[in-house]
Design a protein around this motif. Structure first.
Motif, PDB file in Angstrom:
ATOM      1  N   VAL A  10      -0.819  13.345  24.263  1.00  0.00           N
ATOM      2  CA  VAL A  10      -1.637  13.283  23.063  1.00  0.00           C
ATOM      3  C   VAL A  10      -1.546  11.865  22.489  1.00  0.00           C
ATOM      4  O   VAL A  10      -0.479  11.261  22.484  1.00  0.00           O
ATOM      5  CB  VAL A  10      -1.194  14.328  22.007  1.00  0.00           C
ATOM      6  N   TYR A  11      -2.696  11.347  22.097  1.00  0.00           N
ATOM      7  CA  TYR A  11      -2.735  10.107  21.321  1.00  0.00           C
ATOM      8  C   TYR A  11      -2.945  10.526  19.873  1.00  0.00           C
ATOM      9  O   TYR A  11      -4.011  10.978  19.486  1.00  0.00           O
ATOM     10  CB  TYR A  11      -3.900   9.213  21.768  1.00  0.00           C
ATOM     11  N   ARG A  12      -1.910  10.385  19.102  1.00  0.00           N
ATOM     12  CA  ARG A  12      -1.974  10.782  17.689  1.00  0.00           C
ATOM     13  C   ARG A  12      -2.225   9.522  16.883  1.00  0.00           C
ATOM     14  O   ARG A  12      -1.370   8.616  16.854  1.00  0.00           O
ATOM     15  CB  ARG A  12      -0.650  11.440  17.307  1.00  0.00           C
ATOM     16  N   PRO A  13      -3.379   9.387  16.234  1.00  0.00           N
ATOM     17  CA  PRO A  13      -3.668   8.135  15.511  1.00  0.00           C
ATOM     18  C   PRO A  13      -2.754   7.964  14.292  1.00  0.00           C
ATOM     19  O   PRO A  13      -2.425   8.927  13.601  1.00  0.00           O
ATOM     20  CB  PRO A  13      -5.135   8.301  15.099  1.00  0.00           C
ATOM     21  N   LEU A  14      -2.345   6.727  14.096  1.00  0.00           N
ATOM     22  CA  LEU A  14      -1.546   6.364  12.916  1.00  0.00           C
ATOM     23  C   LEU A  14      -2.480   5.658  11.934  1.00  0.00           C
ATOM     24  O   LEU A  14      -3.104   4.662  12.264  1.00  0.00           O
ATOM     25  CB  LEU A  14      -0.419   5.417  13.316  1.00  0.00           C
ATOM     26  N   LEU A  15      -2.588   6.218  10.730  1.00  0.00           N
ATOM     27  CA  LEU A  15      -3.506   5.647   9.745  1.00  0.00           C
ATOM     28  C   LEU A  15      -2.832   4.513   8.969  1.00  0.00           C
ATOM     29  O   LEU A  15      -1.618   4.536   8.736  1.00  0.00           O
ATOM     30  CB  LEU A  15      -3.954   6.722   8.751  1.00  0.00           C
ATOM     31  N   ASN A  16      -3.643   3.571   8.620  1.00  0.00           N
ATOM     32  CA  ASN A  16      -3.176   2.514   7.716  1.00  0.00           C
ATOM     33  C   ASN A  16      -3.415   3.020   6.293  1.00  0.00           C
ATOM     34  O   ASN A  16      -4.448   2.789   5.696  1.00  0.00           O
ATOM     35  CB  ASN A  16      -3.953   1.218   7.979  1.00  0.00           C
ATOM     36  N   LEU A  17      -2.445   3.767   5.793  1.00  0.00           N
ATOM     37  CA  LEU A  17      -2.615   4.409   4.485  1.00  0.00           C
ATOM     38  C   LEU A  17      -2.595   3.363   3.379  1.00  0.00           C
ATOM     39  O   LEU A  17      -2.069   2.251   3.566  1.00  0.00           O
ATOM     40  CB  LEU A  17      -1.494   5.429   4.279  1.00  0.00           C
ATOM     41  N   PRO A  18      -3.153   3.720   2.245  1.00  0.00           N
ATOM     42  CA  PRO A  18      -3.151   2.753   1.123  1.00  0.00           C
ATOM     43  C   PRO A  18      -1.766   2.207   0.839  1.00  0.00           C
ATOM     44  O   PRO A  18      -1.606   1.019   0.554  1.00  0.00           O
ATOM     45  CB  PRO A  18      -3.694   3.589  -0.027  1.00  0.00           C
ATOM     46  N   LYS A  19      -0.748   3.078   0.925  1.00  0.00           N
ATOM     47  CA  LYS A  19       0.596   2.595   0.607  1.00  0.00           C
ATOM     48  C   LYS A  19       1.155   1.677   1.687  1.00  0.00           C
ATOM     49  O   LYS A  19       2.190   1.040   1.502  1.00  0.00           O
ATOM     50  CB  LYS A  19       1.539   3.776   0.375  1.00  0.00           C
ATOM     51  N   CYS A  20       0.473   1.651   2.857  1.00  0.00           N
ATOM     52  CA  CYS A  20       0.933   0.759   3.926  1.00  0.00           C
ATOM     53  C   CYS A  20       0.326  -0.624   3.803  1.00  0.00           C
ATOM     54  O   CYS A  20       0.762  -1.572   4.468  1.00  0.00           O
ATOM     55  CB  CYS A  20       0.543   1.333   5.303  1.00  0.00           C
TER      56      CYS A  20
END
Lengths: 191, 490
Positions: free
Chosen positions: B164-174
């Motif tokens: 599985v390729y689980r996407p990592l989001l660039n969250l606002p807090k990041c």
């Protein structure tokens, strides 16, 4: 021979009837189409913030954004005291026009609309909201059933870099720009 | 090659078995396929769900390590989880496909964004390994907007993985560290070795398919045997009965005692055979002419026929001296023998009148066959004197125009002949002495010369005839001809 022919016709009729039954059964089981989620007159609604939303953010990059909310949304509740919890009533619609550039001209129209619709009992709701992307050229609305939208907006419920920045980490019901807090945003000028 | 094609047709039993086998193979095959498909689907669903949960946990772990600024801890955690077991592999890739935690690219970006040395660059780095080409489209799919977890099968080193390729989001807090110019940071690459599971699944499916195949064969055998007993055997029995009837044997019956369609058919066929038997028996009592007239119509017509009359001589006095059973036994033997000879010579038994036989011969050679029959009857009766208590018959034969048609009432009628030739034959028979055969001149004239030993002509007075009639005697051996008075002989 006649009997064979009539038997064959009978078989065909039975097959057709079975196919019709299966098709009608499948159609009856299919979920009914949703009515239009975001009404056409949403641009007459009031803005949730006076901050110019042209700074880059994940998800929308640096495209200019305008956020409107229906009247019901403005009846949201804010808890007294240190928690300051915010809850929007069911039926709230927050519509965000997305323009093609960060500085659109007066004749430029938005290319896309993203919307949050408060519907806690809807099975497709994430965090109590339906998350919708509407293609303004075709009018087609697409419900976002994944966690992409809600995962970003969950940051609104803790300290975040936008608007008021929610330094106390109050629950803001997934909304970054809660009306009445944008003065903080204006003052920062960071975003 | 003579151009003639012989096509072997499949019998009823074969067709039924074929239909049964095809139905079972298709039906059970479909069930087996559905079973295998549901098994695979269930396994994939479980594996995917597990992978999703594991990737969620990893995602949250990384997020919670990163936010306090503990990226090194996140990297170590990642490394240790990746080494948990041989069947479990873990990777973290940037959205451009380069492996994370392997160089200083991210550290430099973070330090630039926060405006200070937040993390010390690695002193020793390795060039980041990149994803292979086949994985690129899947990476792009996972990191597109909106992003989604992408599950796929992967074979490597003789093993099969579910990944599985689980996407990592660039969250606002990041964004404070990583910037706001991108939405997706990269993907978690989680893979589970499912080689053993697949092998077990294959064995299960193969065992199930074998079981279904065996069940198909067993069911086909049972259903085939059942159908043979219920349908095929009765139908074959009916066919055999029909063959017997075609061969003239009406004694057989189909033994099917059932209250279904086959039982009804068997009952109908039995009734039909019984009816045929009755009609066949009827031919013993009704002349062939009567039967054929029923088939061809009942219109009267004038035709030429040869009539043969036989009568047992001295039968009246015989009946006075013997019992009824003995009388009937002798008479029936005598009549049966005559009837067989007449039929054998192509004649039709018109009727039996007491001890008298009336037969009709038709066709151009009717006089020849009638005389032949008469000759044989005389010889047979003479040779069987012991059987017939020394009774003898007198025979009269006449040929001429007769009216042939149905005679009688609407309730009971015979297809018989009327006319002067009939009367003459009857009178000649009455005139004939025991063992004597008398012919009229019309019959005599139609016989080929020398075919039979004929004596005559004689003159005889016949009842109902004003003129004396010309009569011939068929002798047992050739005799000298010559004109004689009938009274001398007849």
């Amino acid at each position: 021979m006649k009997r064979d022919g009539s038997a064959s016709n009978c078989g065909m009729l039975l097959a057709c009837a079975a196919a019709l039954f299966i098709a009608s059964y499948a159609a009856s089981c299919a979920a009914p189409p949703r009515p239009t989620l975001v009404p056409d007159g949403y641009r007459s609604w009031s803005l949730t913030t006076n901050v110019r939303l042209d700074y880059p953010i994940p998800g929308h990059e640096d495209r200019y954004r305008v956020i409107q909310m229906n009247e019901k949304g403005f009846t949201f509740t804010r808890a007294e005291g240190p928690s300051g919890r915010v809850d929007f009533p069911e039926g709230t619609i927050i519509a965000k026009d997305i323009f093609p550039t960060s500085n659109p001209g007066p004749t430029d129209l938005p290319v896309m609309l993203t919307a949050m619709i408060k519907a806690p009992s809807d099975p497709d709701a994430r965090g109590g909201w339906l998350w919708v992307i509407k293609d303004l050229s075709s009018g087609m609305e697409t419900l976002q059933k994944g966690d992409f939208c809600v995962r970003c907006h969950a940051n609104a419920n803790e300290a975040h870099p936008y608007g008021s920045k929610n330094p106390g980490g109050a629950f803001s019901d997934y909304v970054f720009f809660v009306p009445g807090r944008q003065s903080a945003a204006s003052s920062t000028g960071a975003y | 090659m003579d151009g003639t094609r012989t096509r072997r047709s499949l019998g009823l039993a074969g067709r039924i078995n074929l239909v049964v086998v095809m139905t079972l193979v298709l039906g059970l095959g479909l069930v087996a396929w559905l079973f295998a498909a549901s098994l695979t689907s269930a396994r994939e669903s479980i594996v995917d769900r597990n992978l999703q949960h594991e990737s969620d946990i990893l995602y949250l772990s990384i997020e919670n390590f990163m936010m306090p600024g503990e990226a090194p801890i996140a990297a170590r955690f990642f490394s240790e989880v990746a080494g948990l077991g041989s069947g479990y592999r873990l990777g973290l890739y940037r959205r451009n496909g380069e492996e994370a935690f392997s160089d200083n690219a991210t550290i430099n970006t973070v330090n630039a964004n926060v405006g200070r040395i937040r993390f010390q660059p690695r002193s020793a780095t390795v060039a980041p390994s990149s994803m292979g080409i086949p994985e690129r489209p899947l990476l792009e799919r996972a990191t597109s907007i909106p992003p989604e977890s992408v599950f796929f099968m992967w074979k490597e080193g003789g093993k099969t993985y579910k990944r599985v390729y689980r996407p990592l989001l660039n969250l606002p807090k990041c964004t404070a560290c990583h910037g706001s110019d991108h939405t997706i940071r990269g993907v978690i690459d989680l893979r589970a070795d499912i080689s053993d599971t697949l092998r077990a699944e294959t064995v299960t499916v193969a065992a199930s398919a074998s079981g279904f195949a065996l069940m198909s064969i067993a069911l086909a055998a049972i259903i085939g045997r059942l159908l043979r007993a219920v349908v095929v055997d009765p139908v074959l029995a009916i066919g055999r009965l029909c063959l017997d009837v075609t061969g003239g044997d009406f004694s057989g019956r189909v033994d099917v005692e059932r209250n279904d369609e086959i039982g009804g058919l068997a009952s109908t066929v039995n009734g039909m055979v019984e009816g045929l038997r009755e009609r066949y028996e009827l031919t013993k009592y009704v002349s062939v002419g009567t039967i054929s007239s029923l088939a061809s119509g009942q219109d009267a017509r004038r035709v030429e026929r040869t009539l043969l009359f036989t009568d047992v001589r001295g039968f009246t006095s015989y009946t006075e001296k013997h019992g009824a059973e003995a009388i009937l036994a002798v008479l029936n033997r005598l009549l049966d023998n005559q009837a067989q000879i007449i039929v054998g010579c192509g004649g039709d038994i018109d009727k039996f009148v007491g001890d008298e036989v009336v037969a009709v011969f038709s066709g151009d050679d009717a006089p020849v066959r009638a005389c032949d029959a008469a000759s044989k009857i005389r010889a047979a009766v003479s040779a069987g004197a012991d059987l017939y208590d020394s009774l003898a018959v007198g025979i009269g034969i006449s040929t001429g125009q007769v009216v042939q048609g149905m005679v009688g009432s609407s309730r009971r009628a015979d297809f018989t002949v009327l006319g002067d030739a009939v009367n003459i034959a009857s009178r000649l028979c009455a005139l004939a002495k025991p063992g004597q055969i008398l012919l009229c001149d019309c019959t005599r004239d139609r016989l080929p010369s020398g075919a039979f030993p004929i004596d005559g002509p004689y003159k005889a007075r016949l009842k109902g005839k004003a003129e004396r009639q010309t009569v011939y005697i068929m002798t047992e051996s050739p005799a000298a001809g010559g004109k004689k008075e009938a009274g001398d002989e007849a």
